[in-house]
Motif scaffolding. Sequence first.
Motif, short mmCIF file in Angstrom:
data_model
loop_
_atom_site.label_atom_id
_atom_site.label_comp_id
_atom_site.label_asym_id
_atom_site.label_seq_id
_atom_site.Cartn_x
_atom_site.Cartn_y
_atom_site.Cartn_z
N ALA A 35 0.85 -1.20 0.00
CA ALA A 35 0.00 0.00 0.00
C ALA A 35 0.88 1.24 0.00
O ALA A 35 2.05 1.19 0.38
CB ALA A 35 -0.88 0.00 1.25
N THR A 36 0.30 2.37 -0.40
CA THR A 36 1.00 3.65 -0.27
C THR A 36 0.33 4.43 0.87
O THR A 36 -0.39 3.85 1.68
CB THR A 36 0.91 4.44 -1.59
N GLY A 37 0.57 5.72 0.93
CA GLY A 37 -0.04 6.55 1.99
C GLY A 37 0.92 6.78 3.13
O GLY A 37 2.04 6.25 3.15
N PRO A 40 2.12 3.39 6.03
CA PRO A 40 3.22 2.42 5.97
C PRO A 40 4.61 3.04 5.82
O PRO A 40 5.59 2.30 5.64
CB PRO A 40 2.87 1.57 4.73
N MET A 66 -1.40 -2.00 -4.62
CA MET A 66 -2.85 -2.10 -4.74
C MET A 66 -3.46 -1.11 -5.72
O MET A 66 -4.52 -1.36 -6.27
CB MET A 66 -3.50 -1.85 -3.37
N ILE A 133 -6.14 2.12 5.75
CA ILE A 133 -7.59 2.32 5.66
C ILE A 133 -7.88 3.81 5.51
O ILE A 133 -7.23 4.65 6.15
CB ILE A 133 -8.30 1.74 6.92
N GLY A 134 -8.83 4.14 4.64
CA GLY A 134 -9.25 5.54 4.50
C GLY A 134 -10.26 5.90 5.59
O GLY A 134 -10.84 5.02 6.23
N ILE A 139 -10.36 0.40 1.38
CA ILE A 139 -9.10 -0.36 1.35
C ILE A 139 -8.66 -0.40 -0.11
O ILE A 139 -9.50 -0.57 -1.00
CB ILE A 139 -9.24 -1.79 1.95
N LYS A 202 -8.54 8.18 12.90
CA LYS A 202 -8.97 6.90 12.31
C LYS A 202 -9.71 6.04 13.35
O LYS A 202 -10.10 4.91 13.05
CB LYS A 202 -7.75 6.12 11.79
C1 F6R Z 1 -3.07 3.41 -0.80
C2 F6R Z 1 -4.21 2.73 -0.19
C3 F6R Z 1 -5.18 3.51 0.64
C4 F6R Z 1 -4.54 4.06 1.92
C5 F6R Z 1 -5.54 4.87 2.73
C6 F6R Z 1 -4.93 5.45 3.99
O1 F6R Z 1 -2.32 2.50 -1.57
O2 F6R Z 1 -4.35 1.58 -0.36
O3 F6R Z 1 -6.26 2.67 0.97
O4 F6R Z 1 -4.07 2.99 2.68
O5 F6R Z 1 -6.06 5.90 1.95
O6 F6R Z 1 -3.98 6.39 3.63
P1 F6R Z 1 -3.03 7.05 4.74
O7 F6R Z 1 -2.14 5.99 5.22
O8 F6R Z 1 -2.29 8.13 4.01
O9 F6R Z 1 -3.94 7.57 5.82
#
Ligand code: F6R
Length: 241
Positions: A35-37, A40, A66, A133-134, A139, A202
Amino acid sequence: MQIIIAKCKEEFDRIAADTVSQQIKDKPNSVLGLATGSTPLGLYAQLVERNKRGEIDFSQITTFNMDEYKGLPKDHPQSYHYFMHKYLFDEINVRPENINIPNGEAADWAKECAEYEEKIRAAGGIDLQVLGIGHNGHIGFNEPGTPFEALTSLIELDKRTIKANSRFFDSIDQVPRQALSMGIKTIMQSRKLILMICGRDKAEIAYKAIKGPITPEVPASVLQLHPFITVLLDQDAASDL
Ligand code: F6R
């Protein structure tokens, strides 16, 4: 579902890195879903350090990210290609030919999605999928309402996702409105999952995902059905549990 609450950010990152490192040691040719964001970033920093210290070896590892924004070239600083190379791939000994990220510039989306699914299958499936998770429970980029049966597809981003991700762009207008994302079914087919959740903002969605009803309105709630999932939270994210 195994739930781990880390005492601090260092412990959070270390536990995530231990989980990925163990997977690599147990199966040196593992297929990792990534995943990005923001969540991680600490995990990736730890993996880079451990690789440089010779503790883990990525030479036989295959990766599948993903998601990717539609329309962003690979070298765009906000593309997930750019992100992954900057924070992980350029710093470890993964083979470039073993890195897979959806192509945000594909001319034929249906073909790109079908081929991505096929590549995952041909690699033997994902052994360990790393998830964030957003705030709306997404996801990957599977936004609320996405059917649990969805495979990799082109997604219309939710208003809340566009707003959340605008922090990385100069203005909200520059945030792409669509993305290519692994589907919920694709994610659920992974052998093991680690869902990482941090931050007070979150806490509410963490509660809904882990303890709430299983519904497409909270895409992450489907993870309750997975037999081998670890949910790793920091204390802030766990404060509503
Ligand atoms: C990105 C992804 C998203 C992020 C989510 C949380 O590849 O899969 O579901 O995991 O938007 O993002 P952050 O970690 O920046 O809060």
